[in-house]
Design an enzyme around this catalytic site. Structure first.
Site, PDB file in Angstrom:
ATOM      1  N   ARG A  43       2.951  18.833   2.089  1.00  0.00           N
ATOM      2  CA  ARG A  43       3.574  20.086   1.666  1.00  0.00           C
ATOM      3  C   ARG A  43       3.059  20.579   0.319  1.00  0.00           C
ATOM      4  NH1 ARG A  43       8.558  21.120   4.459  1.00  0.00           N
ATOM      5  NH2 ARG A  43       8.951  22.756   2.951  1.00  0.00           N
ATOM      6  N   ASN A 103       0.860  -1.192   0.000  1.00  0.00           N
ATOM      7  CA  ASN A 103       0.000   0.000   0.000  1.00  0.00           C
ATOM      8  C   ASN A 103       0.898   1.244   0.000  1.00  0.00           C
ATOM      9  OD1 ASN A 103      -1.377   2.270   1.126  1.00  0.00           O
ATOM     10  ND2 ASN A 103      -3.027   0.916   1.768  1.00  0.00           N
ATOM     11  N   HIS A 142      -5.587   3.599  -1.921  1.00  0.00           N
ATOM     12  CA  HIS A 142      -6.903   3.918  -1.366  1.00  0.00           C
ATOM     13  C   HIS A 142      -7.237   5.350  -1.750  1.00  0.00           C
ATOM     14  CE1 HIS A 142      -9.573   4.149   2.541  1.00  0.00           C
ATOM     15  NE2 HIS A 142     -10.246   4.423   1.440  1.00  0.00           N
ATOM     16  N   GLY A 190       1.137  -1.466   4.407  1.00  0.00           N
ATOM     17  CA  GLY A 190       1.547  -0.127   3.985  1.00  0.00           C
ATOM     18  C   GLY A 190       2.408   0.595   5.000  1.00  0.00           C
ATOM     19  N   HIS A 202       0.924   6.100   1.957  1.00  0.00           N
ATOM     20  CA  HIS A 202       1.707   6.964   2.855  1.00  0.00           C
ATOM     21  C   HIS A 202       2.774   7.755   2.116  1.00  0.00           C
ATOM     22  CE1 HIS A 202      -0.550   5.565   6.199  1.00  0.00           C
ATOM     23  NE2 HIS A 202      -0.397   4.332   5.745  1.00  0.00           N
ATOM     24  N   ARG A 256      -7.271  12.765   0.808  1.00  0.00           N
ATOM     25  CA  ARG A 256      -6.230  13.250   1.726  1.00  0.00           C
ATOM     26  C   ARG A 256      -4.834  12.775   1.342  1.00  0.00           C
ATOM     27  NH1 ARG A 256      -7.477   9.917   7.254  1.00  0.00           N
ATOM     28  NH2 ARG A 256      -9.514  10.870   6.989  1.00  0.00           N
ATOM     29  N   HIS A 257      -4.736  11.656   0.628  1.00  0.00           N
ATOM     30  CA  HIS A 257      -3.401  11.209   0.189  1.00  0.00           C
ATOM     31  C   HIS A 257      -3.375  10.885  -1.308  1.00  0.00           C
ATOM     32  CE1 HIS A 257      -5.252   7.433   1.354  1.00  0.00           C
ATOM     33  NE2 HIS A 257      -4.939   7.521   2.641  1.00  0.00           N
ATOM     34  N   GLU A 286      -8.592   0.453  -3.465  1.00  0.00           N
ATOM     35  CA  GLU A 286      -9.342   0.445  -2.202  1.00  0.00           C
ATOM     36  C   GLU A 286     -10.268   1.651  -2.184  1.00  0.00           C
ATOM     37  OE1 GLU A 286      -6.784  -0.202   1.189  1.00  0.00           O
ATOM     38  OE2 GLU A 286      -8.244   0.780   2.482  1.00  0.00           O
ATOM     39  N   THR A 289      -7.118   6.300  10.054  1.00  0.00           N
ATOM     40  CA  THR A 289      -6.987   5.218   9.069  1.00  0.00           C
ATOM     41  C   THR A 289      -8.264   4.381   9.144  1.00  0.00           C
ATOM     42  OG1 THR A 289      -5.627   3.338   8.366  1.00  0.00           O
ATOM     43  CG2 THR A 289      -5.759   3.734  10.736  1.00  0.00           C
ATOM     44  N   THR A 290      -8.395   3.372   8.283  1.00  0.00           N
ATOM     45  CA  THR A 290      -9.623   2.571   8.268  1.00  0.00           C
ATOM     46  C   THR A 290      -9.814   1.889   9.628  1.00  0.00           C
ATOM     47  OG1 THR A 290      -9.032   2.136   5.983  1.00  0.00           O
ATOM     48  CG2 THR A 290     -10.882   0.894   6.876  1.00  0.00           C
ATOM     49  N   ARG A 343      -9.418   8.016  -1.081  1.00  0.00           N
ATOM     50  CA  ARG A 343     -10.440   8.391  -0.094  1.00  0.00           C
ATOM     51  C   ARG A 343     -11.313   9.504  -0.657  1.00  0.00           C
ATOM     52  NH1 ARG A 343      -9.025   6.433   5.374  1.00  0.00           N
ATOM     53  NH2 ARG A 343     -10.830   7.650   6.013  1.00  0.00           N
ATOM     54  N   HIS A 358      -3.732  -4.806   7.731  1.00  0.00           N
ATOM     55  CA  HIS A 358      -3.865  -3.664   8.642  1.00  0.00           C
ATOM     56  C   HIS A 358      -2.996  -3.861   9.881  1.00  0.00           C
ATOM     57  CE1 HIS A 358      -5.395  -0.023  10.419  1.00  0.00           C
ATOM     58  NE2 HIS A 358      -5.998   0.214   9.280  1.00  0.00           N
ATOM     59  N   GLY A 359      -2.075  -2.940  10.058  1.00  0.00           N
ATOM     60  CA  GLY A 359      -1.228  -2.945  11.256  1.00  0.00           C
ATOM     61  C   GLY A 359      -0.139  -4.007  11.241  1.00  0.00           C
ATOM     62  N   GLU A 367     -11.041  -9.548   2.806  1.00  0.00           N
ATOM     63  CA  GLU A 367      -9.791  -9.158   3.440  1.00  0.00           C
ATOM     64  C   GLU A 367     -10.077  -9.068   4.934  1.00  0.00           C
ATOM     65  OE1 GLU A 367      -7.290  -6.149   1.697  1.00  0.00           O
ATOM     66  OE2 GLU A 367      -6.471  -5.614   3.667  1.00  0.00           O
TER      67      GLU A 367
HETATM   68  N1  PXP Z   1      -5.865  -3.254   4.100  1.00  0.00           N
HETATM   69  C1  PXP Z   1      -6.816  -2.285   4.182  1.00  0.00           C
HETATM   70  C2  PXP Z   1      -8.191  -2.628   3.728  1.00  0.00           C
HETATM   71  C3  PXP Z   1      -6.511  -1.008   4.677  1.00  0.00           C
HETATM   72  O1  PXP Z   1      -7.477  -0.068   4.772  1.00  0.00           O
HETATM   73  C4  PXP Z   1      -5.186  -0.725   5.052  1.00  0.00           C
HETATM   74  C5  PXP Z   1      -4.837   0.646   5.535  1.00  0.00           C
HETATM   75  O2  PXP Z   1      -4.941   1.566   4.498  1.00  0.00           O
HETATM   76  C6  PXP Z   1      -4.226  -1.755   4.918  1.00  0.00           C
HETATM   77  C7  PXP Z   1      -4.605  -3.006   4.470  1.00  0.00           C
HETATM   78  C8  PXP Z   1      -2.805  -1.525   5.262  1.00  0.00           C
HETATM   79  O3  PXP Z   1      -2.676  -1.220   6.625  1.00  0.00           O
HETATM   80  P1  PXP Z   1      -1.314  -0.689   7.174  1.00  0.00           P
HETATM   81  O4  PXP Z   1      -1.047   0.624   6.511  1.00  0.00           O
HETATM   82  O5  PXP Z   1      -1.552  -0.572   8.639  1.00  0.00           O
HETATM   83  O6  PXP Z   1      -0.261  -1.705   6.823  1.00  0.00           O
END
Ligand code: PXP
Length: 305
Positions: free
Chosen positions: A80, A69, A105, A275, A72, A111-112, A132, A162-163, A107, A253-254, A213
């Site tokens: 900036r 992902n 993603h 990500g 970021h 925002r990104h 996403e 974040t989500t 959004r 995620h995480g 997922e």
């Molecule tokens: N999967 C989904 C559906 C997410 O929304 C995110 C966060 O954008 C991730 C995976 C990746 O999560 P992380 O950035 O914490 O690795």
């Protein structure tokens, strides 16, 4: 782009680097060399070799894929209002280092990732775009126009960092079903981002989506050994159940290089989307090294499971 051209580019992009061990290099027991891929997107063909029930090709070790992902990277750019760093540049670097796909993603508040990032990457992807998005009319329209290989539908709240939490598919089944059916009809694979909960898995199956997922946030955030084990147990059970229902199981995620191994060892998990921690590691060692390390931890965990 003609399909053969896309498939050829994919093969060239991933075949010559001896350090790079893409999933399709793993030796296969060939039972039937003619895959019943039907109208499968050419970039999905390698990936679907992991589903030997469909293709008749059985891998010795079921590969595990890494989706990177790049949101970021765009976050730093947007902070900036500069034209650097470019998330598409990051996506291409990640691909060269062994990423099996790229997640962006888009959004609602932009925002990104920006619309042009998605379009630029979709036009030069060597692996696959996992788009996403929230299930809004605007995003559904965009996805149908861009035609990513995958879409992942997530809940979205304006104020969240974040989500947070998975989709409540049980509640939103009626509104999600037409979109899921439309995407799958157009050969865009749909994944719903859900908590490890049997009722959500059953509802996902009814929408026509073919992928889940699993949200690994609670596992990643668990503070005690017992709590982590409990979350791991829920994810393990959910993955086995969803696989039995014929769904492809992704997770994310995480996840970090320190907590990913236990998740990668769950045998039904097909792909991990990562990500934030990857980009943090990339600050110190560069993105290619960060991707290679993450993929190697995942593959070792899978091989030893
Ligand atoms: N999967 C989904 C559906 C997410 O929304 C995110 C966060 O954008 C991730 C995976 C990746 O999560 P992380 O950035 O914490 O690795």
């Amino acid at each position: 782009m003609p399909e053969q051209q896309a498939a050829g580019r994919h093969a060239r992009a991933t075949s010559n680097n001896p350090k790079h061990t893409p999933h399709h290099v793993i030796k296969f027991h060939i039972k039937n060399t003619k895959p019943s891929a039907g109208n499968t997107h050419p970039l999905l063909y390698d990936i679907q070799q992991t589903n030997h029930k469909k293709t008749g090709i059985k891998p010795k070790v079921k590969p595990i894929l890494l989706g990177v992902n790049v949101d970021h990277v765009a976050t730093i750019r947007q902070a900036r209002g500069s034209n650097y760093p470019d998330p598409v540049h990051a996506a291409l670097q990640a691909e060269m280092a062994g990423a099996d796909g790229i997640t962006m993603h888009l959004r609602e508040d932009r925002r990104h990732i920006q619309d042009s990032d998605v379009e630029r990457y979709a036009a030069c992807a060597q692996t696959k775009l996992n788009f996403e998005m929230a299930a809004t009319d605007e995003m559904i329209g965009l996805a149908l126009r861009i035609k990513p290989v995958d879409v992942c539908i997530v809940p979205e709240k304006r104020e969240e960092l974040t989500t947070e939490g998975g989709l409540n598919v049980v509640n939103a089944e009626n509104s999600l079903t037409p979109a899921c059916k439309e995407f799958e009809k157009r050969n865009i694979r749909v994944s719903l981002f859900i908590d490890p909960d049997i009722t959500q898995i059953d509802a996902t199956k009814r929408t026509g989506a073919t992928v889940i997922e699993l949200h690994t946030g609670s596992y990643a955030e668990a503070q005690t050994f017992e709590a982590k084990q409990q979350e791991l147990y829920k994810l393990t059970e959910a993955a086995a159940y969803a696989d039995k229902q014929g769904l492809i199981v992704n997770a994310g995620h995480g996840l970090t290089r320190h907590n990913v191994a236990a998740i990668a060892a769950i045998p039904q998990i097909h792909e991990l989307n990562i990500g934030h921690s990857l980009m943090a590691d990339a600050l110190f060692e560069g993105l290619p090294a960060a991707v290679r390390t993450m993929k190697s931890i995942m593959q070792q965990a899978r091989a030893n499971s």
